[in-house]
Design a protein around this motif. Structure first.
Motif, PDB file in Angstrom:
ATOM      1  N   GLN A   9     -28.858  -7.192  17.679  1.00  0.00           N
ATOM      2  CA  GLN A   9     -28.851  -8.148  17.078  1.00  0.00           C
ATOM      3  C   GLN A   9     -28.365  -7.187  15.546  1.00  0.00           C
ATOM      4  OE1 GLN A   9     -31.786 -11.088  15.859  1.00  0.00           O
ATOM      5  NE2 GLN A   9     -31.246 -12.506  16.866  1.00  0.00           N
ATOM      6  N   ARG A  10     -29.200  -5.948  15.653  1.00  0.00           N
ATOM      7  CA  ARG A  10     -27.793  -5.469  14.598  1.00  0.00           C
ATOM      8  C   ARG A  10     -27.111  -3.970  15.199  1.00  0.00           C
ATOM      9  NH1 ARG A  10     -27.672  -4.622   9.171  1.00  0.00           N
ATOM     10  NH2 ARG A  10     -28.189  -2.720   8.173  1.00  0.00           N
ATOM     11  N   ASN A  11     -26.139  -4.695  16.258  1.00  0.00           N
ATOM     12  CA  ASN A  11     -25.523  -3.667  16.934  1.00  0.00           C
ATOM     13  C   ASN A  11     -25.998  -2.618  17.060  1.00  0.00           C
ATOM     14  OD1 ASN A  11     -23.696  -5.813  17.414  1.00  0.00           O
ATOM     15  ND2 ASN A  11     -23.123  -5.273  15.671  1.00  0.00           N
ATOM     16  N   VAL A  12     -27.347  -1.829  17.161  1.00  0.00           N
ATOM     17  CA  VAL A  12     -27.509  -0.764  17.647  1.00  0.00           C
ATOM     18  C   VAL A  12     -27.953  -0.352  19.156  1.00  0.00           C
ATOM     19  CG1 VAL A  12     -29.982   1.088  17.049  1.00  0.00           C
ATOM     20  CG2 VAL A  12     -29.916  -0.961  15.759  1.00  0.00           C
TER      21      VAL A  12
ATOM     22  N   PHE B 204     -30.196   3.303   5.513  1.00  0.00           N
ATOM     23  CA  PHE B 204     -29.804   4.413   4.649  1.00  0.00           C
ATOM     24  C   PHE B 204     -29.497   4.981   4.176  1.00  0.00           C
ATOM     25  CE2 PHE B 204     -34.416   3.109   5.991  1.00  0.00           C
ATOM     26  CZ  PHE B 204     -35.533   4.071   5.127  1.00  0.00           C
ATOM     27  N   ASP B 205     -29.530   5.971   3.977  1.00  0.00           N
ATOM     28  CA  ASP B 205     -27.758   6.748   3.552  1.00  0.00           C
ATOM     29  C   ASP B 205     -27.295   7.717   4.401  1.00  0.00           C
ATOM     30  OD1 ASP B 205     -28.031   5.881   0.759  1.00  0.00           O
ATOM     31  OD2 ASP B 205     -28.818   7.317  -0.023  1.00  0.00           O
ATOM     32  N   ASN B 206     -28.735   7.702   5.312  1.00  0.00           N
ATOM     33  CA  ASN B 206     -28.491   8.702   6.497  1.00  0.00           C
ATOM     34  C   ASN B 206     -29.261   8.290   7.536  1.00  0.00           C
ATOM     35  OD1 ASN B 206     -30.017  10.817   5.960  1.00  0.00           O
ATOM     36  ND2 ASN B 206     -28.212  11.137   3.901  1.00  0.00           N
ATOM     37  N   ASN B 207     -29.216   8.492   9.300  1.00  0.00           N
ATOM     38  CA  ASN B 207     -30.329   8.789   9.550  1.00  0.00           C
ATOM     39  C   ASN B 207     -31.162   9.934   9.834  1.00  0.00           C
ATOM     40  OD1 ASN B 207     -28.740   7.016  11.767  1.00  0.00           O
ATOM     41  ND2 ASN B 207     -27.663   8.074  12.332  1.00  0.00           N
ATOM     42  N   ILE B 208     -31.122  11.255   8.623  1.00  0.00           N
ATOM     43  CA  ILE B 208     -31.684  11.970   8.698  1.00  0.00           C
ATOM     44  C   ILE B 208     -32.982  11.407   8.043  1.00  0.00           C
ATOM     45  CG2 ILE B 208     -32.901  13.720   7.758  1.00  0.00           C
ATOM     46  CD1 ILE B 208     -30.325  15.607   8.407  1.00  0.00           C
ATOM     47  N   GLN B 209     -32.644  10.826   6.554  1.00  0.00           N
ATOM     48  CA  GLN B 209     -33.720  10.314   5.971  1.00  0.00           C
ATOM     49  C   GLN B 209     -34.370   8.927   6.769  1.00  0.00           C
ATOM     50  OE1 GLN B 209     -32.432   8.182   2.625  1.00  0.00           O
ATOM     51  NE2 GLN B 209     -31.402  10.182   1.311  1.00  0.00           N
ATOM     52  N   LEU B 210     -33.303   8.195   7.629  1.00  0.00           N
ATOM     53  CA  LEU B 210     -34.192   7.162   8.366  1.00  0.00           C
ATOM     54  C   LEU B 210     -35.828   7.529   9.178  1.00  0.00           C
ATOM     55  CD1 LEU B 210     -34.270   4.211   9.341  1.00  0.00           C
ATOM     56  CD2 LEU B 210     -32.497   4.871  10.810  1.00  0.00           C
TER      57      LEU B 210
ATOM     58  N   TYR C  52     -25.288   3.738  22.631  1.00  0.00           N
ATOM     59  CA  TYR C  52     -25.834   3.668  21.253  1.00  0.00           C
ATOM     60  C   TYR C  52     -24.607   3.710  19.834  1.00  0.00           C
ATOM     61  CZ  TYR C  52     -31.432   3.524  22.478  1.00  0.00           C
ATOM     62  OH  TYR C  52     -32.219   3.142  22.596  1.00  0.00           O
ATOM     63  N   THR C  53     -24.791   2.742  19.168  1.00  0.00           N
ATOM     64  CA  THR C  53     -23.777   3.527  17.613  1.00  0.00           C
ATOM     65  C   THR C  53     -24.155   4.348  16.988  1.00  0.00           C
ATOM     66  OG1 THR C  53     -25.231   1.653  16.838  1.00  0.00           O
ATOM     67  CG2 THR C  53     -22.884   0.306  17.932  1.00  0.00           C
ATOM     68  N   SER C  54     -23.361   4.756  17.353  1.00  0.00           N
ATOM     69  CA  SER C  54     -23.631   5.607  16.176  1.00  0.00           C
ATOM     70  C   SER C  54     -24.139   7.587  16.445  1.00  0.00           C
ATOM     71  CB  SER C  54     -23.687   5.294  14.156  1.00  0.00           C
ATOM     72  OG  SER C  54     -22.893   4.910  14.246  1.00  0.00           O
TER      73      SER C  54
ATOM     74  N   TYR D   3     -26.433  11.530  22.213  1.00  0.00           N
ATOM     75  CA  TYR D   3     -25.909  10.179  23.020  1.00  0.00           C
ATOM     76  C   TYR D   3     -26.560   9.285  22.314  1.00  0.00           C
ATOM     77  CZ  TYR D   3     -23.680  13.953  26.080  1.00  0.00           C
ATOM     78  OH  TYR D   3     -23.624  14.461  26.991  1.00  0.00           O
ATOM     79  N   VAL D   4     -28.187   9.796  21.597  1.00  0.00           N
ATOM     80  CA  VAL D   4     -29.386   8.708  21.305  1.00  0.00           C
ATOM     81  C   VAL D   4     -29.459   8.721  19.704  1.00  0.00           C
ATOM     82  CG1 VAL D   4     -29.593   8.215  23.183  1.00  0.00           C
ATOM     83  CG2 VAL D   4     -30.929  10.211  21.602  1.00  0.00           C
ATOM     84  N   ARG D   5     -29.580   7.934  18.789  1.00  0.00           N
ATOM     85  CA  ARG D   5     -30.323   7.803  17.635  1.00  0.00           C
ATOM     86  C   ARG D   5     -31.313   8.871  17.455  1.00  0.00           C
ATOM     87  NH1 ARG D   5     -28.708   3.313  13.951  1.00  0.00           N
ATOM     88  NH2 ARG D   5     -26.588   3.165  14.519  1.00  0.00           N
ATOM     89  N   SER D   6     -31.815   9.478  16.581  1.00  0.00           N
ATOM     90  CA  SER D   6     -32.581  10.969  15.938  1.00  0.00           C
ATOM     91  C   SER D   6     -34.062   9.870  15.785  1.00  0.00           C
ATOM     92  CB  SER D   6     -32.505  11.734  14.855  1.00  0.00           C
ATOM     93  OG  SER D   6     -31.507  11.092  13.473  1.00  0.00           O
TER      94      SER D   6
END
Length: 226
Positions: free
Chosen positions: A52-55, A127-133, A180-182, A187-190
């Motif tokens: 739903q979030r397009n992750v 979040f502002d960036n993936n590092i913070q998340l 994964y988007t972005s 290839y994946v989210r951090s």
């Protein structure tokens, strides 16, 4: 009884070793099936949040579920949940350190709720960036372990599960099974290892609780059969 007649043999009782082996096998099978369906249910719910979030994006030709999830995701997650849930109490017995911290179903249910909340945050909170998340989810995941586990074996298994699951996911994405988007980490989210770590701790707690309940149940049944 007339001479020469033999007494008809009664029903043979199983020896204590055979009964013990059978009880353990039935115990493992029941717990494995329960853990499998719990994993399938959580996979459907959590994957729905990600989609739903397009992750995560699945190709249209593999969409085969009313929950918009690829058909192979629920059974894979169910199998992994069964393995993890059975592995945690097995490691506890092997180390001789039975896990007794917060051993009640209310604590297990709260752990599941926190895990769902962590997954929900990864999909919904901006979040502002993936590092913070990633740092936020890492802190939440370690907090989940500290609140509901606090065992060295649980932390070590959680790290191992997170590493192995992340590598498998990267291989799947690399081969074009889904994407994964972005992506920002091979290839994946951090933040993905944090989700796997929290999921391992959660399924480990469920597996430990089921092992304790089934152990008490089979011990009572064995007393009645004596």
């Amino acid at each position: 009884m007339a001479e020469g007649e033999t007494e008809s043999p009664g029903p043979k009782k199983r020896g204590p070793y055979i009964s013990s082996v059978t009880s353990r096998s039935v115990n493992l099978m029941i717990r494995g099936v329960v853990l499998f369906f719990i994993g399938v249910f959580l996979a459907l719910v959590l994957n729905l949040l990600q989609i739903q979030r397009n992750v995560t994006l699945f190709p249209p030709d593999v969409i085969a579920s009313i929950f918009s999830s690829a058909w192979w995701v629920p059974p894979c997650c169910g199998t992994a949940s069964a393995v993890i849930g059975l592995l945690y109490p097995c490691i506890d017995r092997h180390l001789g350190e039975p896990h007794k911290f917060k051993r009640e179903w209310s604590s297990v249910m709260r752990c599941v709720a926190v895990f769902v909340g962590i997954n929900h945050a990864s999909a919904k909170v901006d979040f502002d960036n993936n590092i913070q998340l990633s740092l936020t989810l890492a802190a939440l995941s370690i907090g989940l372990w500290w609140t509901f586990d606090r065992s060295r074996s649980g932390f070590g298994l959680g790290i191992g599960i997170a590493f192995l699951a992340t590598v498998v996911t990267q291989l799947l994405v690399y081969n074009g099974v889904y994407q994964y988007t972005s992506p920002d980490f091979l290839y994946v989210r951090s933040w993905l290892p944090c989700i796997f770590f929290a999921g391992g701790i959660t399924m480990g707690n469920i597996g430990r609780q089921l092992a304790m309940v089934s152990s008490c149940l089979f011990s009572h049944l064995s007393v009645f059969e004596m």
